[in-house]
Motif scaffolding. Sequence first.
Motif, PDB file in Angstrom:
ATOM      1  N   ARG A 179       0.829  -1.197   0.000  1.00  9.68           N
ATOM      2  CA  ARG A 179       0.000   0.000   0.000  1.00  9.68           C
ATOM      3  C   ARG A 179       0.872   1.259   0.000  1.00  9.68           C
ATOM      4  O   ARG A 179       0.589   2.221  -0.717  1.00  9.68           O
ATOM      5  CB  ARG A 179      -0.926  -0.013   1.219  1.00  9.68           C
ATOM      6  N   ARG A 180       1.934   1.268   0.792  1.00 12.04           N
ATOM      7  CA  ARG A 180       2.815   2.434   0.818  1.00 12.04           C
ATOM      8  C   ARG A 180       3.466   2.644  -0.539  1.00 12.04           C
ATOM      9  O   ARG A 180       3.609   3.785  -1.001  1.00 12.04           O
ATOM     10  CB  ARG A 180       3.903   2.254   1.875  1.00 12.04           C
ATOM     11  N   THR A 181       3.857   1.555  -1.205  1.00 18.59           N
ATOM     12  CA  THR A 181       4.485   1.670  -2.520  1.00 18.59           C
ATOM     13  C   THR A 181       3.516   2.242  -3.543  1.00 18.59           C
ATOM     14  O   THR A 181       3.876   3.112  -4.348  1.00 18.59           O
ATOM     15  CB  THR A 181       4.991   0.286  -2.980  1.00 18.59           C
ATOM     16  N   ILE A 182       2.278   1.754  -3.525  1.00 21.68           N
ATOM     17  CA  ILE A 182       1.263   2.265  -4.447  1.00 21.68           C
ATOM     18  C   ILE A 182       0.976   3.729  -4.168  1.00 21.68           C
ATOM     19  O   ILE A 182       0.926   4.566  -5.083  1.00 21.68           O
ATOM     20  CB  ILE A 182      -0.024   1.422  -4.341  1.00 21.68           C
TER      21      ILE A 182
ATOM     22  N   PHE B 266      -7.840   2.072  -8.027  1.00 23.99           N
ATOM     23  CA  PHE B 266      -7.702   1.581  -6.660  1.00 23.99           C
ATOM     24  C   PHE B 266      -8.850   2.030  -5.762  1.00 23.99           C
ATOM     25  O   PHE B 266      -8.815   1.798  -4.545  1.00 23.99           O
ATOM     26  CB  PHE B 266      -6.358   2.039  -6.071  1.00 23.99           C
ATOM     27  N   GLY B 267      -9.867   2.674  -6.342  1.00 22.14           N
ATOM     28  CA  GLY B 267     -11.027   3.063  -5.554  1.00 22.14           C
ATOM     29  C   GLY B 267     -10.719   4.112  -4.510  1.00 22.14           C
ATOM     30  O   GLY B 267     -11.326   4.115  -3.425  1.00 22.14           O
ATOM     31  N   LEU B 268      -9.790   5.023  -4.807  1.00 22.57           N
ATOM     32  CA  LEU B 268      -9.375   6.054  -3.853  1.00 22.57           C
ATOM     33  C   LEU B 268      -9.944   7.408  -4.273  1.00 22.57           C
ATOM     34  O   LEU B 268     -10.138   7.679  -5.459  1.00 22.57           O
ATOM     35  CB  LEU B 268      -7.846   6.128  -3.791  1.00 22.57           C
ATOM     36  N   GLU B 269     -10.178   8.247  -3.284  1.00 19.58           N
ATOM     37  CA  GLU B 269     -10.708   9.575  -3.561  1.00 19.58           C
ATOM     38  C   GLU B 269      -9.580  10.533  -3.915  1.00 19.58           C
ATOM     39  O   GLU B 269      -8.477  10.451  -3.363  1.00 19.58           O
ATOM     40  CB  GLU B 269     -11.488  10.088  -2.347  1.00 19.58           C
TER      41      GLU B 269
ATOM     42  N   ASN C 274      -5.440   7.460   2.959  1.00 24.37           N
ATOM     43  CA  ASN C 274      -4.809   8.737   2.640  1.00 24.37           C
ATOM     44  C   ASN C 274      -3.502   8.486   1.875  1.00 24.37           C
ATOM     45  O   ASN C 274      -2.487   8.140   2.450  1.00 24.37           O
ATOM     46  CB  ASN C 274      -4.534   9.535   3.909  1.00 24.37           C
ATOM     47  N   TRP C 275      -3.556   8.687   0.562  1.00 21.92           N
ATOM     48  CA  TRP C 275      -2.406   8.415  -0.300  1.00 21.92           C
ATOM     49  C   TRP C 275      -1.496   9.628  -0.448  1.00 21.92           C
ATOM     50  O   TRP C 275      -0.387   9.502  -0.980  1.00 21.92           O
ATOM     51  CB  TRP C 275      -2.892   7.981  -1.679  1.00 21.92           C
ATOM     52  N   GLN C 276      -1.938  10.788   0.007  1.00 29.88           N
ATOM     53  CA  GLN C 276      -1.137  11.998  -0.180  1.00 29.88           C
ATOM     54  C   GLN C 276      -0.006  12.094   0.841  1.00 29.88           C
ATOM     55  O   GLN C 276      -0.101  11.589   1.946  1.00 29.88           O
ATOM     56  CB  GLN C 276      -2.026  13.236  -0.095  1.00 29.88           C
ATOM     57  N   GLY C 277       1.076  12.745   0.413  1.00 33.53           N
ATOM     58  CA  GLY C 277       2.221  12.955   1.292  1.00 33.53           C
ATOM     59  C   GLY C 277       3.098  11.738   1.476  1.00 33.53           C
ATOM     60  O   GLY C 277       3.956  11.713   2.365  1.00 33.53           O
ATOM     61  N   LYS C 278       2.950  10.724   0.634  1.00 36.23           N
ATOM     62  CA  LYS C 278       3.705   9.485   0.808  1.00 36.23           C
ATOM     63  C   LYS C 278       4.974   9.420  -0.064  1.00 36.23           C
ATOM     64  O   LYS C 278       5.835   8.586   0.169  1.00 36.23           O
ATOM     65  CB  LYS C 278       2.812   8.273   0.476  1.00 36.23           C
ATOM     66  N   ALA C 279       5.074  10.275  -1.073  1.00 36.56           N
ATOM     67  CA  ALA C 279       6.197  10.182  -2.012  1.00 36.56           C
ATOM     68  C   ALA C 279       7.475  10.728  -1.390  1.00 36.56           C
ATOM     69  O   ALA C 279       7.483  11.809  -0.787  1.00 36.56           O
ATOM     70  CB  ALA C 279       5.875  10.937  -3.294  1.00 36.56           C
TER      71      ALA C 279
END
Length: 461
Positions: A30-33, A106-109, A130-135
């Motif tokens: 999940r973190r990689t995606i 991935f069904g994410l907002e 929450n996918w933001q701020g992970k890069a």
Amino acid sequence: MASEDDTNSEAPFSNPLFQDEGPLKDPHERRTIFAALDSFHQYRKNTHYNTTHRRRQNLYALPSAQWQMLANPPFSLLDTLNAIDDAIDHNADLADEILRLGLDSFGLEEKPQPPVTTTTTTTPSNPDLNWQGKAKPNDLSKAHSTIRQFYRDWSHEGFTLEVKPLLDTIYSDLSALLPLIPRPPSGLTDAPAPAPAPDLLLPGAGLGRLVFELSRLGYNATGNEISYHQLLASNFILNCTQHADQYPIYPFVNTFTNITSRQTQLKRHTIPDVHPYTAISSRIDAGQPVGAMNMTAGDFILSYSTPECRDSFDAVITVFFIDTAPNLIRYVDTVWNCLKTGGIWINTGPLLWHFDDRVHAGAADKADDDDGDAGDQNKDEDEDKGIAEPGSFELSNDEVLQLITRLGFEVVRNEILGHDHDHDHPASAFRSGLGYMQDPSSLLQNRYRCTHWVARKKAKV
């Protein structure tokens, strides 16, 4: 009856991709995606800041008379930076399209829900969504490299210079050793059923151009890729473009060294040079063979060394790939496992071993902090470790051939492409070496001499 706490604890898995073996269930996956998605999200802001904002600051730091001279003709550096900003926005528009498709897949907002506060309670946001701020910087570098790689794989100039010579070499091998059997003429009632098309596997498939081209020629082609940056981008270009030349890109706009002119730095290209759906449909309408096309996500070794994959493919094609292995023996064993007896392994590319500076015995790996030169092969070292066994080694080309012979293959062809070939020979395109996301007008030309060999899997004694 479940308590409110129990219900909230299950909220992260309301997305079906969190369930069972979905890619978002595993925290590392999940973190990689999320890091890949966020890197495309940050592409615009990050590129503007590092490319033009900092250069404007440096320009204004000069004595007033000097920066004003450079701001006026014939230099017009401020106008140049404005034009570069416009070009960056075009590249960023492409990054945004890839992001939107990825979020939908991935069904994410697009905007993760913030915490909801009422007069009595606060419902926390779901951190698992929450996918933001992970890069990290490494992820941002891969997003830049992926956008640039569209030039190599899906623009007319890049494909012609850097991919088509490889495709022609592969197709020549397949035509000689694994030819397609023509279908019998239509209308013959007693004609035998047509032979199935050969099944090909292409590890390290990248943005999918070779997979697409071999499928278009009639082979059943399966690409395998571990990088989510590449998977997101290949899914977009193969499945979601509307027509040829739909998107403008400026692949060399971020490069300020070894450029011959601003015109070459700001040169516009368009992608895709071929619209996949239209090209496939045209062949079907013309009654020409078209093979199946598939893409699998995951590590090559883990995906294809299993008993379920044994003897699955008629050919394995590795292009600019085998040097991503820390332990080439594992790659060879995996190819041997998934290749049918008598099947062929076609390999071409350099030997730029990606782990030749890896710290011994599992010490801190620099892959998380340094993604290398974007002009080199775009492979992520951390992702390409396979099962992350300790140790690595590097072989010469002669030793690679000796290794595959030792491990169950018979070499049936071996050459250095372009070496001692006449100008009218198909391999003459390799005489000056092959670029990789290379600006053909740059004063610095990084080119690879490519080894090319074909090996056949022998029966186990």
